[in-house]
Write a protein that holds these residues in place. Sequence first.
Motif, PDB file in Angstrom:
ATOM      1  N   SER A  60       0.842  -1.196   0.000  1.00 33.95           N
ATOM      2  CA  SER A  60       0.000   0.000   0.000  1.00 33.95           C
ATOM      3  C   SER A  60       0.876   1.244   0.000  1.00 33.95           C
ATOM      4  O   SER A  60       1.765   1.386   0.837  1.00 33.95           O
ATOM      5  N   GLY A 111      -0.626   4.170   0.308  1.00 39.82           N
ATOM      6  CA  GLY A 111      -1.595   5.148   0.788  1.00 39.82           C
ATOM      7  C   GLY A 111      -1.692   5.237   2.285  1.00 39.82           C
ATOM      8  O   GLY A 111      -2.625   5.862   2.814  1.00 39.82           O
ATOM      9  N   THR A 149      -4.566   8.688  -2.260  1.00 43.37           N
ATOM     10  CA  THR A 149      -3.825   9.637  -1.434  1.00 43.37           C
ATOM     11  C   THR A 149      -3.646  10.970  -2.141  1.00 43.37           C
ATOM     12  O   THR A 149      -3.803  12.040  -1.536  1.00 43.37           O
ATOM     13  N   SER A 183      -4.986   0.613   8.652  1.00 44.71           N
ATOM     14  CA  SER A 183      -5.329   2.020   8.474  1.00 44.71           C
ATOM     15  C   SER A 183      -5.622   2.695   9.806  1.00 44.71           C
ATOM     16  O   SER A 183      -5.248   3.851  10.027  1.00 44.71           O
ATOM     17  N   THR A 208      -3.968   2.939  -4.364  1.00 52.41           N
ATOM     18  CA  THR A 208      -3.816   3.563  -3.041  1.00 52.41           C
ATOM     19  C   THR A 208      -3.076   4.887  -3.147  1.00 52.41           C
ATOM     20  O   THR A 208      -3.398   5.844  -2.445  1.00 52.41           O
TER      21      THR A 208
END
Length: 389
Positions: free
Chosen positions: A65, A67, A165, A261, A161
């Motif tokens: 990821s 992000g 962002t 997250s 991702t």
Amino acid sequence: MKRNISRTELALATIIALVLVIGLPALNAGGAVGNFTINLWGKYLCYGLLAISVDLLWGYTGLLSLGQALFFSLGGYMLGMNLMLMIGKDGQYYKSGNNPNLLPDFMVFLGHTFLPSFWRPFNSFPIAVLMVVVVPGVLALIFGFFAFRSRIKGVYFSILTQALTYAAYIFLLQNDVTMGGNNGFTDFKRILGFDIRHPATQRGLYIATALLLVAVYAFARWLTTTKFGLVQRAIRDSETRVLFSGYAAANYKLFVFVVASTVAALGGALYVPQVGIINPSELATDKSLEAVVWCAVGGRGTLVGPIIGAISVNWLKSWATTKYPDYWLIILGVLFILVVLFLPKGIYGLLVQAWNLLFKPKLDPTREVVAIPEAEPPPAPEHVSTPAK
């Protein structure tokens, strides 16, 4: 062998936890460690939480990821809204008589005369903390549901991702969003009624960050040793086999994506009061890439390694940007290449090898070895003759 590595990791994690939770705050209280240093290490530990979130996805699930900086920043923005509202009468526009409604200064500068409705709940600190978890978690749930349901993985997942962002970066830059625009939130005064710049408050924030880091590590270590963790690593190694075995791989990936997250958002929430600012620059592409480098340098798939990587790389960055500011990105790139080529297990792998060499019990070559005699074979059964008919 597995038991040996587990003991080594426990020993290293315990030593690191004692130094971070007890050692540094005690030295700071005694004056041996300066207030600037304790504040700087608080920032490093917040990055450690971000690194763990990347490792849960990349190191254990195979999801790279780019992000995680988004969720880190969202957590910071949610708590930052409460800190901005707590400035109150200490704002510059109120002192000059131009802010009777106690709005954040940037709103007065932009011509706002009343507080937007979605800002009002953030007068409550508990609600702000709740939003630190809820907003990034819900966004990760929605994005992950559609991404994993469509079986997006590999480089396509990384690109998506990063695109998410960047979209958030563009969104927060707009002044009409009333989130501070390019300048973001800064000039905080108080947190829970305490002077946010006082050394005791900064020490308390550091201790809270260190305790949260230890708690998140313990939770992540427990999670990766359960049946969920086995399926998680199986998805990383061969998702097709997992699907043929009857497991819903998308549900497992969605769960760990939401958990990672949330961990990143908690790190961002503690980052803001210690650093004193949050703005869209935290969503820049290099922030997410740096978090990946921390995991690689420290040792991905280990949980302890990313923490070590986040602290060591950011310490190196603090030194290099002071001594050689024009060469930091080159130093970072060379470091990443060297680790990939010569240290596939990262710094953590080196520490494990050193620990085993120093403390692993070795056989004494002068010790007499007693040979165990081999058991005699059982006697052959006697031949029994059968009478002829």
